[in-house]
Design an enzyme around this catalytic site. Structure first.
Site, PDB file in Angstrom:
ATOM      1  N   GLY A 270      -2.200  -6.157  -9.075  1.00  0.00           N
ATOM      2  CA  GLY A 270      -2.783  -7.549  -9.807  1.00  0.00           C
ATOM      3  C   GLY A 270      -2.660  -7.338 -10.896  1.00  0.00           C
ATOM      4  CB  ALA A 271      -4.538  -7.245 -13.509  1.00  0.00           C
ATOM      5  CG  MET A 272      -4.759  -0.576 -14.771  1.00  0.00           C
ATOM      6  SD  MET A 272      -5.745   0.018 -13.237  1.00  0.00           S
ATOM      7  CE  MET A 272      -7.019   1.124 -14.130  1.00  0.00           C
ATOM      8  CD  GLU A 273      -9.868  -0.894 -13.669  1.00  0.00           C
ATOM      9  OE1 GLU A 273      -8.942  -1.615 -13.123  1.00  0.00           O
ATOM     10  OE2 GLU A 273     -10.357  -0.068 -12.905  1.00  0.00           O
ATOM     11  CD  GLU A 307      -8.111  -5.872 -13.176  1.00  0.00           C
ATOM     12  OE1 GLU A 307      -8.540  -4.951 -13.598  1.00  0.00           O
ATOM     13  OE2 GLU A 307      -7.758  -6.400 -12.219  1.00  0.00           O
ATOM     14  CG  HIS A 310     -12.757  -3.065 -13.331  1.00  0.00           C
ATOM     15  ND1 HIS A 310     -13.844  -2.572 -12.371  1.00  0.00           N
ATOM     16  CD2 HIS A 310     -11.770  -3.379 -12.730  1.00  0.00           C
ATOM     17  CE1 HIS A 310     -13.004  -2.621 -11.408  1.00  0.00           C
ATOM     18  NE2 HIS A 310     -11.996  -3.027 -11.495  1.00  0.00           N
ATOM     19  CD  GLU A 329     -11.397  -1.662  -8.137  1.00  0.00           C
ATOM     20  OE1 GLU A 329     -11.689  -2.802  -8.334  1.00  0.00           O
ATOM     21  OE2 GLU A 329     -10.873  -0.866  -9.124  1.00  0.00           O
TER      22      GLU A 329
HETATM   23  N1  B3K Z   1      -8.291  -0.666 -10.522  1.00  0.00           N
HETATM   24  C1  B3K Z   1      -6.852  -1.428 -10.448  1.00  0.00           C
HETATM   25  C2  B3K Z   1      -6.220  -1.222  -9.002  1.00  0.00           C
HETATM   26  C3  B3K Z   1      -5.431  -0.081  -9.359  1.00  0.00           C
HETATM   27  C4  B3K Z   1      -4.687   0.533  -8.099  1.00  0.00           C
HETATM   28  C5  B3K Z   1      -4.131   1.646  -8.051  1.00  0.00           C
HETATM   29  N2  B3K Z   1      -3.339   1.967  -6.759  1.00  0.00           N
HETATM   30  C6  B3K Z   1      -7.254  -3.051 -10.617  1.00  0.00           C
HETATM   31  C7  B3K Z   1      -8.305  -3.586 -10.277  1.00  0.00           C
HETATM   32  O1  B3K Z   1      -8.949  -3.256  -9.084  1.00  0.00           O
HETATM   33  O2  B3K Z   1      -9.059  -4.141 -11.047  1.00  0.00           O
HETATM   34 ZN    ZN Z   2     -10.678  -3.660  -9.922  1.00  0.00          ZN
END
Ligand code: B3K
Ligand code: ZN
Length: 866
Positions: A270-273, A307, A310, A329
């Site tokens: 989905g996305a990355m923080e 995000e 996070h 998470e």
């Molecule tokens: N922390 C990332 C997910 C990364 C997945 C790596 N395989 C997005 C999230 O949970 O916000």
């Molecule tokens: Zn997350």
């Protein structure tokens, strides 16, 4: 990636939580210098490294497919005798306790199809490092408990890459010869390397500002391709709302001068923080009424919030090791769920969250890939970004919040953030902060982190007319899961209410704590047998079996004042009837029809809630209620009931359909609810199969001024076999062939259709000129959707299994992470009877035999075979 792809590795090594050891070397500082180019990017890293503890071990810098071109220690180049490469890692003996190490590597972003590390997407260069992608960019101890201060210099061609972004705040920039330019950024907050990010490309920006509670002005930027700029408004609003909400709800303020978001089209999830530079799958940023459904709008809001949140739950306080993934998470999902509940309807949000948990996490918890919220071991960490870590993890936080109450929960959260700011910590640290800050003993509660499997609670209510006493007998049982046979009873907080069936009221909601295997609770003052409402608000992530009659459930579906419990009563009523007919017994649908009639005419309810409540449980949820899933009977029986409800209430459905037609588009909760209900009504009208039904759907499809209604109508038509079906699919394709996100819907809708020829349709679509495995969204739109289509995927021919296995094998060569995510549907072979089970197993074995299979897919397939 040569080693990963072309050598038949034996079984990949197992990493165990119990083996955690503090790092041998720390890296307080790193300076990175990138000379960017899609074909050859040069990466120079200069690290300050400090021996941690009293030992003589060398430093080990993880690397994945990297070749060191230069290795220097304290400015002096080491020749090839001065270092070794061990399983990709650069290992260097160091004499002292503090040194400066410099390395130089070259990487090739444009041939990076795994989308981990630095890769190219649509002319952009971007990164993804969580969990272990940083080692594909430079040699580094790639583990979350190494926190470093980063300074980053990037240089690139000015024409191709006018925009250069990375974490932190920009500090300098300039021009270079040959049409190149450079920027320098520094990030004052020490961070683990999985939060490193960088983007270079030709992007346009939607800018805004947010003033934090202490009065600091933050520049916000959402960076997209030029043509997408008009679709970024909703994400920006969501971002500002999230920033304000986190201040108000958790007292958490943003901490840099800039906050940037970049949308990219090729992204594994989905996305990355990443600190100060979130990178998003474009589907969770871009939205406008013509191309995004209301569900898409909500998903954008939820993911932007997730995000952003996070930044505190994940970045300022991070994980000690990947076994602690749910620390960030689970908590962050809980926070985004709370936020979305506050932004819209809390009742509807809760129903949806539970629906997701039941659809994704319960089956995982009951299958071969079941694992605790804090796992004990893994082969490939990418396989552990699961519904258990995320959604069950969020339920654990929610239970703690419920047991503590809002004020004490906030005290616990404050203590957690204050105590651990700037640290890499464990789930245990979180629980302890809740205990210390909130004043509660969570000794037994900790078992929720250790034990996999969904607890089942049997709840039997009895009543004594002479004493007026009602007795609730509760019994819990947690089924065995791989590697865990005997489970201990856990703390299960159950909100209950006992209803007086004559007045339709109760004397208050109570929180019962089930802590033993069996427990009884007495309630006095009931001259007549009360009706049990239990697990209200879904207070615990458990399966509750009760002895409530259809009459009790019908009563609750009309009177329960807890919206979740009311929805649940209706669902249970439907499940009971459907299960009885699958078993071949007599099943009276009248109570359901009457309950739906009442719900449709209840003016006190909001439309979104009505839509959720009157919808039959999904085919896969029904499958989950059976010992051996029979996809065909489930489909047949459910369709029959749907047709009956449709016909008996046809006038009502038509009234609802016309009442909910809006004059102009709005995103208010009321307008969204009306659209949801309108689509529900349209589906029922079509299930009644009147002569004009498909025409009505086609009219809605053509006249809609928004994607929700357009797509709702398309789905209805795609499921049927009217002449309008092909027409609508063609119109939709021609209208949106240039919009990748909408085209994904075109693929997905057909893959989700419950038609006898869905398998063939999916095969054809896989050969379509717009289909590609290289784009994860497209691959998931077709194969992910198809595998979730119980009726289509489990076609008795077994063709669905072969199709998916072929896709997994092909995709694994490009992108192991995304391929591995397609394995679990095949892994459920034990649940589908002998014939289907054997066919599914055979496909798993075929996958496992494929040469050069990745660690990702190997782990999922071998565990699935059990
Ligand atoms: N922390 C990332 C997910 C990364 C997945 C790596 N395989 C997005 C999230 O949970 O916000
Ligand atoms: Zn997350």
């Amino acid at each position: 990636m040569a080693d990963k792809q072309h050598m038949q590795a034996p079984s990949p090594a197992v990493i165990r939580r119990a083996d955690y050891r503090a790092p041998d070397w720390l890296v307080p500082q790193i300076a990175l210098d990138f000379s960017l180019d899609p074909a050859v990017t040069r990466v120079r890293a200069i690290m300050t490294v400090v021996r941690n503890g009293d030992h003589q071990r060398p430093i080990k810098l993880d690397g994945d497919a990297l070749v060191p071109l230069v290795v220097k220690v304290d400015g002096v180049e080491r020749n090839q005798d001065g270092w070794t490469l061990q399983a990709g890692a650069l290992v260097i003996d160091l004499p002292g306790d503090r040194h400066e190490i410099e390395t130089l590597v070259e990487i090739c972003p444009k041939s990076n199809t795994q989308l981990m590390g630095l890769y190219a997407s649509d002319g952009l260069l971007c990164t993804q490092c969580e969990a272990e992608g940083f080692r594909r960019i430079t040699f580094f101890p790639d583990r979350p408990d190494i926190l470093s201060r980063y300074s980053v210099r990037m240089e690139a061609d000015r024409k191709d890459c006018p925009v250069l972004l990375t974490n932190g705040d920009p500090v300098a920039s300039g021009d270079l010869e040959g049409g190149r330019h450079w920027v320098k950024w520094t990030d004052p907050y020490p961070k683990p390397c999985y939060l490193f990010a960088m983007v270079a490309g030709n992007l346009q920006v939607n800018t805004d500002t947010f003033t934090t509670m202490s009065g600091r002005k933050v520049s916000l930027g959402i960076w997209v391709r030029e043509e997408d700029l008009p679709r970024t408004g909703h994400a920006m609003t969501a971002l500002k709302n999230s920033m304000a909400w986190d201040e108000k709800t958790y007292g958490r303020e943003y901490d840099l001068d800039v906050f940037n978001i970049v949308a990219v089209s090729d992204f594994n999830f989905g996305a990355m923080e990443n600190k100060g530079l979130n990178i998003f799958n474009s589907r969770y940023i871009l939205a406008d009424p013509e191309t995004a459904t209301d569900a898409d709008y909500d998903a954008v809001e939820g993911v932007v919030a997730h995000e952003y949140f996070h930044n505190w739950s994940g970045n300022r306080v991070t994980c000690r090791d990947w076994f602690q993934l749910s620390l960030k998470e689970g908590f962050t999902v809980f926070r985004d769920q709370q936020f979305s509940a506050d932004m819209g309807s809390a009742a509807v949000k809760r129903i949806e969250d539970v629906r997701v948990l039941r659809a994704a996490q319960f089956p995982e918890d009951g299958g071969p890939l079941a694992h605790p919220v804090r796992p004990e071991s893994y082969m490939e960490i990418s396989n552990f970004y699961t519904a258990t870590i995320y959604n069950k993890g969020a339920e654990l936080i929610r239970m703690m919040a419920l047991m503590l109450g809002p004020e004490r929960f906030r005290k616990g959260a404050d203590l957690y953030f204050d105590r651990h700011d700037g640290q890499a910590v464990t789930c245990e640290d979180f629980v302890r902060a809740m205990e210390d800050g909130g004043g509660i003993d969570l000794s037994q509660f900790r078992l929720w982190y250790e034990q996999a499997g969904t607890p089942r609670v049997k709840a039997l209510l009895s009543h004594d007319v002479t004493t007026g006493q009602a007795t609730l007998s509760l019994e819990q049982n947690i089924p065995p899961t791989p590697g865990q046979t005997n489970k201990k009873p856990v703390t299960i907080p159950l909100r209950v209410a006992l209803f007086d069936s004559t007045t339709g009221t109760h004397q208050g909601d109570e929180l019962l704590m089930l802590t033993q295997e069996k427990q009884q609770f007495d309630f006095n003052g009931f001259p007549a047998p009360p009706v049990l409402s239990i697990n209200r608000g879904f207070s615990a992530p458990v399966i509750v079996d009760t002895n409530r009659s259809q009459k009790d459930l019908a009563f609750l579906s009309a009177h329960d004042d807890d919206p979740f419990a009311r929805y649940e009563a209706m669902q249970q009523l439907m499940v009971n009837v459907l299960m009885a007919s699958i078993a071949g017994g007599a099943a009276d649908a009248t109570p359901i029809i009457e309950a739906i009639r009442r719900t449709l005419s209840d003016t006190g309810l909001d439309d979104a809630f009505i839509a959720d409540t009157v919808t039959l449980p999904s085919e896969s949820y029904l499958g989950d209620q059976m010992n051996i899933v029979d996809p065909q009977s489930i489909h047949a029986v459910r369709e029959k009931l749907r047709a009956k409800i449709a016909r008996r209430l046809e006038k009502e459905w038509r009234d609802v359909h016309s009442r909910t037609s809006a004059n102009s588009f709005s995103l208010s909760p009321a307008a969204k609810g009306a659209r949801r209900l309108r689509n529900t009504a349209l589906a029922y009208i079509n299930a009644a199969d009147s002569a004009d039904a498909a025409k009505l759907a086609f009219t809605q499809f053509k006249q809609a001024d928004n994607m929700t209604e357009q797509h709702g109508a398309l789905s209805v038509l795609a499921n049927g076999s009217s002449s309008e079906r092909i027409a609508a699919l063609d119109i939709f394709y021609n209208r949106y062939r240039d919009n990748a996100l909408v085209l994904d819907k075109w693929f997905q809708t057909q893959a989700l259709a419950t038609r006898n020829d869905t398998v063939e349709q999916v095969m054809e679509l896989a050969a379509h000129r717009d289909f590609t495995l290289a784009n994860p969204n497209r691959a998931r739109a077709l194969y992910g959707a198809f595998a979730a289509n119980q009726f289509g995927f489990h076609h008795h021919s077994g063709k669905g299994y072969t199709l998916l296995a072929d896709a997994i094998i092909a995709l694994d060569r490009l992108n192991p992470q995304t391929a591995a995510r397609l394995v679990p549907p095949l892994g459920r072979w034990r649940r589908f009877g002998e014939q289907r089970g054997a066919a599914m197993r055979a496909e798993l074995q075929r996958i496992l035999a494929a040469p050069g299979l990745s660690k990702d897919v190997t782990e999922q397939v071998s565990k699935s075979l059990g």
